[in-house]
Design a protein around this motif. Sequence first.
Motif, PDB file in Angstrom:
ATOM      1  N   ARG A 112       0.920  -1.255  -0.135  1.00 47.36           N
ATOM      2  CA  ARG A 112       0.097   0.147  -0.020  1.00 47.36           C
ATOM      3  C   ARG A 112       0.820   1.384   0.103  1.00 47.36           C
ATOM      4  O   ARG A 112       0.592   2.389  -0.613  1.00 47.36           O
ATOM      5  N   ARG A 113       2.097   1.340   0.846  1.00 43.80           N
ATOM      6  CA  ARG A 113       2.902   2.465   0.890  1.00 43.80           C
ATOM      7  C   ARG A 113       3.705   2.615  -0.723  1.00 43.80           C
ATOM      8  O   ARG A 113       3.517   3.745  -0.740  1.00 43.80           O
ATOM      9  N   THR A 114       3.897   1.592  -1.217  1.00 44.30           N
ATOM     10  CA  THR A 114       4.681   1.854  -2.348  1.00 44.30           C
ATOM     11  C   THR A 114       3.767   2.280  -3.472  1.00 44.30           C
ATOM     12  O   THR A 114       4.059   3.085  -4.362  1.00 44.30           O
ATOM     13  N   GLN A 115       2.389   1.945  -3.430  1.00 47.12           N
ATOM     14  CA  GLN A 115       1.519   2.404  -4.232  1.00 47.12           C
ATOM     15  C   GLN A 115       1.070   3.870  -4.132  1.00 47.12           C
ATOM     16  O   GLN A 115       1.138   4.543  -5.004  1.00 47.12           O
ATOM     17  N   ASN A 116       1.264   4.403  -3.023  1.00 48.68           N
ATOM     18  CA  ASN A 116       0.705   5.534  -2.596  1.00 48.68           C
ATOM     19  C   ASN A 116       2.005   6.443  -2.817  1.00 48.68           C
ATOM     20  O   ASN A 116       1.739   7.689  -3.203  1.00 48.68           O
ATOM     21  N   ASP A 117       3.084   5.898  -2.755  1.00 49.70           N
ATOM     22  CA  ASP A 117       4.266   6.732  -2.831  1.00 49.70           C
ATOM     23  C   ASP A 117       5.402   6.015  -3.716  1.00 49.70           C
ATOM     24  O   ASP A 117       6.412   5.388  -3.085  1.00 49.70           O
ATOM     25  N   PRO A 118       5.307   5.800  -4.956  1.00 49.92           N
ATOM     26  CA  PRO A 118       6.203   4.886  -5.738  1.00 49.92           C
ATOM     27  C   PRO A 118       7.646   5.117  -5.776  1.00 49.92           C
ATOM     28  O   PRO A 118       8.649   4.240  -5.721  1.00 49.92           O
ATOM     29  N   SER A 119       7.896   6.701  -5.307  1.00 49.84           N
ATOM     30  CA  SER A 119       9.374   6.788  -5.257  1.00 49.84           C
ATOM     31  C   SER A 119      10.106   6.559  -3.753  1.00 49.84           C
ATOM     32  O   SER A 119      11.373   6.591  -3.491  1.00 49.84           O
ATOM     33  N   LEU A 120       9.121   6.145  -2.948  1.00 49.59           N
ATOM     34  CA  LEU A 120       9.490   6.097  -1.527  1.00 49.59           C
ATOM     35  C   LEU A 120      10.568   7.165  -0.960  1.00 49.59           C
ATOM     36  O   LEU A 120      11.622   7.026  -0.591  1.00 49.59           O
ATOM     37  N   GLU A 121      10.103   8.411  -1.097  1.00 45.56           N
ATOM     38  CA  GLU A 121      11.142   9.230  -0.915  1.00 45.56           C
ATOM     39  C   GLU A 121      11.762   9.580   0.454  1.00 45.56           C
ATOM     40  O   GLU A 121      12.573  10.034   0.462  1.00 45.56           O
ATOM     41  N   ASP A 122      10.918   9.056   1.544  1.00 37.44           N
ATOM     42  CA  ASP A 122      11.634   9.352   2.799  1.00 37.44           C
ATOM     43  C   ASP A 122      12.136   8.069   3.033  1.00 37.44           C
ATOM     44  O   ASP A 122      12.592   7.966   4.627  1.00 37.44           O
ATOM     45  N   ALA A 375      -2.155  -3.246 -12.032  1.00 42.62           N
ATOM     46  CA  ALA A 375      -2.854  -2.143 -12.856  1.00 42.62           C
ATOM     47  C   ALA A 375      -2.808  -0.815 -12.200  1.00 42.62           C
ATOM     48  O   ALA A 375      -2.598   0.080 -12.988  1.00 42.62           O
ATOM     49  N   ALA A 376      -2.726  -0.931 -10.751  1.00 46.51           N
ATOM     50  CA  ALA A 376      -2.584   0.374 -10.128  1.00 46.51           C
ATOM     51  C   ALA A 376      -1.265   1.134 -10.370  1.00 46.51           C
ATOM     52  O   ALA A 376      -1.184   2.157 -10.264  1.00 46.51           O
ATOM     53  N   TRP A 377      -0.335   0.130 -10.357  1.00 52.11           N
ATOM     54  CA  TRP A 377       0.929   0.487 -10.705  1.00 52.11           C
ATOM     55  C   TRP A 377       1.468   1.059 -11.974  1.00 52.11           C
ATOM     56  O   TRP A 377       2.208   1.724 -12.304  1.00 52.11           O
ATOM     57  N   GLY A 378       0.580   0.689 -12.860  1.00 51.67           N
ATOM     58  CA  GLY A 378       0.547   1.346 -14.162  1.00 51.67           C
ATOM     59  C   GLY A 378       0.876   0.250 -15.452  1.00 51.67           C
ATOM     60  O   GLY A 378       1.253   0.623 -16.622  1.00 51.67           O
ATOM     61  N   GLY A 379       0.669  -0.920 -15.341  1.00 52.61           N
ATOM     62  CA  GLY A 379       0.851  -2.019 -16.010  1.00 52.61           C
ATOM     63  C   GLY A 379       0.137  -3.316 -15.851  1.00 52.61           C
ATOM     64  O   GLY A 379      -0.194  -3.621 -14.686  1.00 52.61           O
ATOM     65  N   SER A 380      -0.484  -3.876 -16.943  1.00 47.29           N
ATOM     66  CA  SER A 380      -1.357  -4.916 -16.812  1.00 47.29           C
ATOM     67  C   SER A 380      -0.415  -6.468 -17.197  1.00 47.29           C
ATOM     68  O   SER A 380      -1.199  -7.343 -16.928  1.00 47.29           O
ATOM     69  N   ASP A 381       0.791  -6.359 -17.584  1.00 49.30           N
ATOM     70  CA  ASP A 381       1.713  -7.385 -17.850  1.00 49.30           C
ATOM     71  C   ASP A 381       2.564  -7.614 -16.862  1.00 49.30           C
ATOM     72  O   ASP A 381       3.694  -6.858 -16.462  1.00 49.30           O
ATOM     73  N   PRO A 382       2.577  -8.614 -15.905  1.00 49.51           N
ATOM     74  CA  PRO A 382       3.577  -8.859 -14.882  1.00 49.51           C
ATOM     75  C   PRO A 382       4.889  -9.113 -15.240  1.00 49.51           C
ATOM     76  O   PRO A 382       5.878  -8.928 -14.900  1.00 49.51           O
ATOM     77  N   GLY A 383       5.202  -9.485 -16.855  1.00 49.70           N
ATOM     78  CA  GLY A 383       6.564  -9.731 -17.222  1.00 49.70           C
ATOM     79  C   GLY A 383       7.252  -8.608 -17.555  1.00 49.70           C
ATOM     80  O   GLY A 383       8.339  -8.512 -17.613  1.00 49.70           O
ATOM     81  N   GLN A 384       6.408  -7.193 -17.427  1.00 53.19           N
ATOM     82  CA  GLN A 384       7.295  -6.114 -17.475  1.00 53.19           C
ATOM     83  C   GLN A 384       7.909  -5.877 -15.913  1.00 53.19           C
ATOM     84  O   GLN A 384       8.756  -4.715 -15.841  1.00 53.19           O
ATOM     85  N   LEU A 385       7.721  -6.573 -14.835  1.00 53.36           N
ATOM     86  CA  LEU A 385       8.531  -6.546 -13.562  1.00 53.36           C
ATOM     87  C   LEU A 385       9.507  -7.685 -13.451  1.00 53.36           C
ATOM     88  O   LEU A 385       9.382  -8.719 -14.026  1.00 53.36           O
ATOM     89  N   LYS A 386      10.322  -7.633 -12.410  1.00 53.29           N
ATOM     90  CA  LYS A 386      11.278  -8.570 -12.006  1.00 53.29           C
ATOM     91  C   LYS A 386      10.651  -9.486 -10.961  1.00 53.29           C
ATOM     92  O   LYS A 386      10.482  -9.010  -9.968  1.00 53.29           O
ATOM     93  N   TRP A 387      10.558 -10.976 -11.409  1.00 56.04           N
ATOM     94  CA  TRP A 387       9.870 -11.695 -10.339  1.00 56.04           C
ATOM     95  C   TRP A 387      10.810 -12.917 -10.153  1.00 56.04           C
ATOM     96  O   TRP A 387      11.489 -13.488 -11.119  1.00 56.04           O
TER      97      TRP A 387
END
Length: 850
Positions: A112-122, A375-387
């Motif tokens: 939830r925190r990452t979705q609200n602040d993707p850059s994790l500024e603090d 989808a909330a992160w901005g992509g519908s293809d899980p292959g775009q991320l590292k797993w």
Amino acid sequence: MTQTQIQSLPIQKHVPDIIKALKISRCAVIQALPGAGKTTRIPLALLAEPWLVNKKIILLEPRRLAAMSCAAHMADLLKERVGQTIGYQIRLDRKIGPDTRIEVITEGIFTRRTQNDPSLEDVGLVIFDEFHERHIHSDLGLALCLETFEALRDDLCILVMSATMDVTAVSNLMGNAPIIISKGKSFPVETIYVPSLDRKNRVFPIETACASVIRRALSETSGDMLVFLPGVKEIKALYSILEKNLDPAIHVFPLYGNLSQKDQARAFHPSNRNERKIVIATSIAETSITIEGVSVVIDAGLMRVPMFSPQTGMSRLETLRISKASADQRRGRSGRTKSGKCYRLWSEYDHQSLKAYTKPEILSIDLTGVALELAAWGGSDPGQLKWLDLPDEKSFEQAKNLLKTLGALDSQGRITSHGKKMSSAGLHPRLAHMIIKADKKGQGFLACRIAAFLNERDFIEFDQKDFDPDIRLRLEIIEAVTSKKKKWQKEFKINRGIIHRIIESEKKTARYFGIKPTKTDIEKAGALLAHAYPDRIAKKRNHRNNTFLMASGKGAFFTGINSVSLNNYIVAVHLDGNLQNAKIFLAVPYSKQDLEIDFFDRFKSIHTVLWDKKINGVRAKEEIFFEKLVIQQRAISDIDLDMACNILIREIKRRGLARLPWTKKLKTLKERAVFLKNTGRFPNLPDLSDKILEENIVIWLKPFLTGVFSLKQLKKIDLGAAFLSLLTWKEQQMIDQNAPTHIKVPSGSKKPLKYRNENGLLDSPILEVRLQEMFGLSATPKIAGLSIPVTLHLLSPAGRPVQITKDLENFWNNTYKDVKKDLMGRYPKHFWPDNPLGAEPTNRVKSKNR
């Protein structure tokens, strides 16, 4: 713990290596055996590093109990209270203050925190502890964190820690991150294999076998015991056996996730002198927490995990054998403070057949929440991320389809505003959707209560034969406890601790959605749950038994007659997930009238033409469907063959021309023809739009339907011949010349033109091409007699849009410089020339020096 004790921890000598690895690589993998001190020592040791000035450390724990325990232990080392330098946040509980530097949180909270602040500024450092457990949110959290690191925060540091995991695989995932291995601080542990078999090699019930081994261990050992069982049912059964037969100086404590904090804390209290304790636990006690005084472990070798079936769309709890890694973790619990013994209820031979590691949740559970998060992160293809393990394609597609049904995703798989609200709620998408829909009906608070209840274990303890699956009964009891009525105490044995957690959860959920507490009407429960589980709306098969057919097409049944089974329509919420016929555990009545109101837009009227073997002729019937459920049907009599053909044509028009067996080539041809006609420059071309084709369907299609009597038989027709009968050879040539299927770009590649998107036919076709393939070309390609420029979607090397333009020359002269700056940062290995018009086009990575 004294300073001397801290310095003696095995992990302490590796702290300089960890600091060096993070300074150079920003990522590291730590394998530290139990007792090394990694969980509490590493965050404290790194806190004073210069690169963490004004930044926080996030320590992720897979379990709520471990998060609270770790935070308390670190705060104690600093001689502070939790909420000062060290804080924690778990579901329904948060102790974080303005000066908190280390936040110990559960993995779902981090998502939830990452979705609200993707850059994790603090945040300066994220630590994934006990990563070997491979919970869904640990895999998802690491995938999101790595994308943040690569795209937004190259200064963010990431540590992945565990005693037992495939460190090489994790290191490779993180770009060959340094691996640091530490020994643990443990004492010798003797392993004793005690297969749970009788003299005839029959398997004892696991609680009976455990009781027998416990009696043996009590006579052979000293110190406290930790017993691992797969679930609450077995824990309670063993507790009941031991309570009757043990010496008064031996105390038994259960330990599992749904216990209250007060009851959990009892298991951690040290034993008094001349007394012993036996803690019976699930996998919750496997890692991260230390129960003082334990020198004996008895391991049943089993775990209970949810397993999702793409075939049924449901999850079921399955009891499985643990992995070698889990067995080692459990064994290590007996050697944390002194020498110990571990009794394993399986043979040494069977131990060799155990899997090396526990199967990750991402390969076995419902992926609906993950699909929504992506989808909330901005992509519908899980292959775009590292797993470490890519989500199962079939399960993921099923999850996306459910989200589309719930209105969380559009037809293209992109998140909707409704989906964004669902995602940020921190609930399963089904439940979040239900609450939003219920709030519009004035039943929002009841929906919050239902969601809170479904997130907890059932609080009623039935004798098996007396089990009642009615959710309304649970809601009635919750209301009674809320209003402080006493009548339920005598009628049912209930767990009030769970009920109070439900009440707290419903309040928190209601606050998030801005819903005020109101009086609840439990008879509305079915109408609300139908929105959460539309695929589990079920209709009674007949009036003679307790079997139902669900909207998904799967069967379901009750084991006996009850207040829900007597209804014609129900919502089956909790089932065992059997592939053919699922047993219903929790359900609620639903009415046909509510179904017709709630889902009127999803009812389908289908005219079916079919061959009737009994009369050797054609008959027709009209059926009203909700998904796979037939709500109403009527027969159509006196239909001749010509009328059957007309009925088929009418069905095609009702369903739309998309129901016909269009090939990709035919679809494209139709779109190109309509595009050219719409330009107004080709008046002699016939109008082949869907509207005109439907109006004239009898003329051009009916001659090709001879011998076709059902929708399934449409695949036999020659649709190509039927469609091409509308075009002369000259007109086909005109389309090919002026609305081509592909365009050759400067790199030499042939790229397809898209004449349609999700909103319909385009005024200017789209050409998607990587920006680097267009180097050297100044003018935008044109079609339709060079009268219409194509719309260029210029893509990054990763295939993501960076610019949309119909004026390529203007882009090179005015916009390219700014785009180039962004692309150079994101794709430094690629060549981004100052003069793109003088550069060689390419579709490959180029050296910066070229």
